[in-house]
Write an enzyme that holds these catalytic residues in place. Sequence first.
Site, PDB file in Angstrom:
ATOM      1  CB  SER A 160      -0.963   0.005   1.186  1.00  0.00           C
ATOM      2  OG  SER A 160      -0.285  -0.275   2.388  1.00  0.00           O
ATOM      3  CG  HIS A 178      -0.891  -5.257   2.063  1.00  0.00           C
ATOM      4  ND1 HIS A 178      -0.178  -5.095   3.209  1.00  0.00           N
ATOM      5  CD2 HIS A 178      -0.871  -4.023   1.459  1.00  0.00           C
ATOM      6  CE1 HIS A 178       0.269  -3.844   3.303  1.00  0.00           C
ATOM      7  NE2 HIS A 178      -0.160  -3.167   2.247  1.00  0.00           N
ATOM      8  CG  HIS A 182       6.005  -8.599   8.244  1.00  0.00           C
ATOM      9  ND1 HIS A 182       6.965  -7.785   7.716  1.00  0.00           N
ATOM     10  CD2 HIS A 182       4.864  -7.864   8.294  1.00  0.00           C
ATOM     11  CE1 HIS A 182       6.432  -6.597   7.470  1.00  0.00           C
ATOM     12  NE2 HIS A 182       5.161  -6.623   7.809  1.00  0.00           N
ATOM     13  NE  ARG A 204       2.399  -3.435  12.352  1.00  0.00           N
ATOM     14  CZ  ARG A 204       2.253  -3.611  11.050  1.00  0.00           C
ATOM     15  NH1 ARG A 204       1.727  -2.656  10.305  1.00  0.00           N
ATOM     16  NH2 ARG A 204       2.630  -4.731  10.462  1.00  0.00           N
ATOM     17  CG  ASP A 263      -3.493  -7.814   9.003  1.00  0.00           C
ATOM     18  OD1 ASP A 263      -4.123  -6.788   9.287  1.00  0.00           O
ATOM     19  OD2 ASP A 263      -2.721  -7.895   8.036  1.00  0.00           O
TER      20      ASP A 263
HETATM   21  N1  HAX Z   1       1.586 -19.526   6.516  1.00  0.00           N
HETATM   22  C1  HAX Z   1       2.067 -20.457   5.661  1.00  0.00           C
HETATM   23  N2  HAX Z   1       3.107 -20.247   4.844  1.00  0.00           N
HETATM   24  C2  HAX Z   1       3.722 -19.057   4.937  1.00  0.00           C
HETATM   25  C3  HAX Z   1       3.310 -18.062   5.832  1.00  0.00           C
HETATM   26  C4  HAX Z   1       2.175 -18.334   6.636  1.00  0.00           C
HETATM   27  N3  HAX Z   1       1.668 -17.417   7.479  1.00  0.00           N
HETATM   28  N4  HAX Z   1       4.110 -16.986   5.695  1.00  0.00           N
HETATM   29  C5  HAX Z   1       4.983 -17.302   4.725  1.00  0.00           C
HETATM   30  N5  HAX Z   1       4.760 -18.546   4.261  1.00  0.00           N
HETATM   31  C6  HAX Z   1       5.406 -19.228   3.157  1.00  0.00           C
HETATM   32  C7  HAX Z   1       5.251 -18.381   1.902  1.00  0.00           C
HETATM   33  O1  HAX Z   1       3.973 -18.583   1.298  1.00  0.00           O
HETATM   34  C8  HAX Z   1       6.413 -18.846   1.063  1.00  0.00           C
HETATM   35  O2  HAX Z   1       6.045 -20.102   0.505  1.00  0.00           O
HETATM   36  P1  HAX Z   1       6.531 -20.515  -0.997  1.00  0.00           P
HETATM   37  O3  HAX Z   1       8.003 -20.606  -0.892  1.00  0.00           O
HETATM   38  O4  HAX Z   1       5.826 -21.812  -1.212  1.00  0.00           O
HETATM   39  O5  HAX Z   1       6.068 -19.410  -1.902  1.00  0.00           O
HETATM   40  C9  HAX Z   1       7.489 -19.104   2.124  1.00  0.00           C
HETATM   41  O6  HAX Z   1       6.805 -19.266   3.373  1.00  0.00           O
HETATM   42  C10 HAX Z   1       8.469 -17.952   2.258  1.00  0.00           C
HETATM   43  O7  HAX Z   1       7.758 -16.761   2.495  1.00  0.00           O
HETATM   44  P2  HAX Z   1       8.407 -15.562   3.345  1.00  0.00           P
HETATM   45  O8  HAX Z   1       9.626 -15.112   2.623  1.00  0.00           O
HETATM   46  O9  HAX Z   1       8.555 -15.954   4.760  1.00  0.00           O
HETATM   47  O10 HAX Z   1       7.261 -14.475   3.303  1.00  0.00           O
HETATM   48  P3  HAX Z   1       6.935 -13.445   2.132  1.00  0.00           P
HETATM   49  O11 HAX Z   1       7.792 -12.248   2.350  1.00  0.00           O
HETATM   50  O12 HAX Z   1       6.991 -14.096   0.793  1.00  0.00           O
HETATM   51  O13 HAX Z   1       5.431 -13.102   2.431  1.00  0.00           O
HETATM   52  C11 HAX Z   1       3.554 -12.607   3.784  1.00  0.00           C
HETATM   53  C12 HAX Z   1       5.044 -12.342   3.563  1.00  0.00           C
HETATM   54  C13 HAX Z   1       3.075 -11.663   4.886  1.00  0.00           C
HETATM   55  C14 HAX Z   1       2.778 -12.304   2.505  1.00  0.00           C
HETATM   56  C15 HAX Z   1       3.381 -14.084   4.217  1.00  0.00           C
HETATM   57  O14 HAX Z   1       4.019 -14.288   5.458  1.00  0.00           O
HETATM   58  C16 HAX Z   1       1.923 -14.517   4.310  1.00  0.00           C
HETATM   59  O15 HAX Z   1       1.343 -14.913   3.305  1.00  0.00           O
HETATM   60  N6  HAX Z   1       1.314 -14.426   5.536  1.00  0.00           N
HETATM   61  C17 HAX Z   1      -0.104 -14.739   5.707  1.00  0.00           C
HETATM   62  C18 HAX Z   1      -0.954 -13.592   5.216  1.00  0.00           C
HETATM   63  C19 HAX Z   1      -0.828 -12.402   6.138  1.00  0.00           C
HETATM   64  O16 HAX Z   1      -0.924 -12.526   7.358  1.00  0.00           O
HETATM   65  N7  HAX Z   1      -0.656 -11.209   5.555  1.00  0.00           N
HETATM   66  C20 HAX Z   1      -0.583  -9.950   6.305  1.00  0.00           C
HETATM   67  C21 HAX Z   1       0.844  -9.457   6.504  1.00  0.00           C
HETATM   68  C22 HAX Z   1       0.892  -8.150   7.238  1.00  0.00           C
HETATM   69  C23 HAX Z   1       0.412  -7.069   6.364  1.00  0.00           C
HETATM   70  O17 HAX Z   1       0.994  -6.686   5.366  1.00  0.00           O
HETATM   71  N8  HAX Z   1      -0.702  -6.556   6.670  1.00  0.00           N
HETATM   72  O18 HAX Z   1      -1.236  -5.656   5.858  1.00  0.00           O
END
Ligand code: HAX
Length: 435
Positions: free
Chosen positions: A241, A271, A318, A327, A373
């Site tokens: 964002s 996000h 994250h 937070r 979140d």
């Molecule tokens: N559950 C399961 N698997 C997860 C995970 C979770 N909560 N968090 C990361 N992973 C996985 C990823 O999907 C990725 O898998 P692949 O290699 O198969 O693609 C692997 O672990 C490596 O990811 P990462 O490097 O640790 O994390 P990213 O930087 O790629 O992604 C995210 C960060 C926040 C998008 C990710 O942790 C996620 O999808 N979390 C769940 C959704 C979530 O809570 N989003 C909100 C985040 C906070 C925010 O921005 N709020 O607005």
Amino acid sequence: MSDLKSKLKEKIEAWRPRTVKLLKEYGDVKIGEVTMAQAIGGMRGVKCLVTDISYLDPLEGIRFRGFTIPEVLEKLPKPKDGGEVPLVEGFVYLLLTGDLPTDADVDAIASEFNDRKEVPKYVFDVINAMPGDTHPMVMLSAAIVAMQRESEFVKAYNAGMSKMDYWEPTYEDAMNLLARLPEIGAYIYRHKYKNDDIIASNPSLDMGANFAHMMGIDKPYDDMSRLYFILHSDHESGNVSAHTGHLVSSALSDPYYATSAMVNGLAGPLHGLANQEVLRWIQGVMDQMGGKIPTEEEMKKFVWDTLNSGQVIPGYGHAVLRKTDPRYTAQREFCLKHLSDDLIFKYVDVLYKVVPDILVEQGKAKNPWPNVDAQSGVIQWFYGLKEYDYYTVLFSIGRAIGVLSNIIWDRALGYPIERPKSLTTEMLEDIVAGK
Ligand code: HAX
């Protein structure tokens, strides 16, 4: 499937292994200033954005203008009615100036917001014209971009303003938007979920209290609103964002275009939409458990089932943080004080005990800890805001404070239009082959 689509499918399937190979086998190879893994992998960790509004340390968490969350909550002026969370107006002052505000500074911003907060009627007409099942984030984004005709930046730009002056009409647009977003947000809620029973704004209240009033939710939801807007405001510049707002504004698109665009980025389930996903997911567990609090063993099974079905655990992980999000901690403290007996909060508590170990055992997520979140929706539910599609609208109002503060400074410092360079997959393969 159409001919074009099947052709595309064939191409995509043939192409994917090339990208996977580059990432997995040659991730550390440098292409220019960055590695292959950074170019393919969402620019993780590339240091190419500048902001002085906030800084995210992977282990410590966010600092707003150098202040940690506990410091912000302690040092900023609080409402005079006994509210415990600082006034959002003072926080806006801090983000914009870097200085702690006096009570007089806070009063001045409150009065400025009051003068600016009347939303043109056609904006509500736009919302009213949408089908009832339109997602509230679409309503918000459309309402913001519909207001673009009010832009002071556009008027001044068309009149031939000097580049040195860009920030001034940007400030006008930003303050108008910040004053109006709570009004629009509350309107969307009452229009969509409360049969159009709109509650008029009360100019004698601060932003958080007025928002709670317009939502029709009693104390301490005013404190909750202040906390929510402050915690969600900014998380340095690389998140989707914030970066979207900065990127769109770098083309000198005015703050209305930029804020609407950032709202669209926030609407993604990875996000800002994660807060509604968390609650949906927890309620799935509750249904399976018949409402009783699960044992840690039962919860572990549910978490593994979710992972094994190929889904992420919402509210955990994250891109930058490598510890529990402060937070999350600030909201947890609020929960322990105000809703410690709440059933859903107890689920959140059990999740906090089991999810990190499971994510470590699974070995994929770089950060197994909860993010902002993981319980924000739970608090909203407790105060009667059960329409979880709406939660990201709350996030958007908060996030706009950070994004717009950044945009004012971007224009003040003359940051140019963004234009990173792209390469083709073949060029990457040539680099690997040493050509
Ligand atoms: N559950 C399961 N698997 C997860 C995970 C979770 N909560 N968090 C990361 N992973 C996985 C990823 O999907 C990725 O898998 P692949 O290699 O198969 O693609 C692997 O672990 C490596 O990811 P990462 O490097 O640790 O994390 P990213 O930087 O790629 O992604 C995210 C960060 C926040 C998008 C990710 O942790 C996620 O999808 N979390 C769940 C959704 C979530 O809570 N989003 C909100 C985040 C906070 C925010 O921005 N709020 O607005």
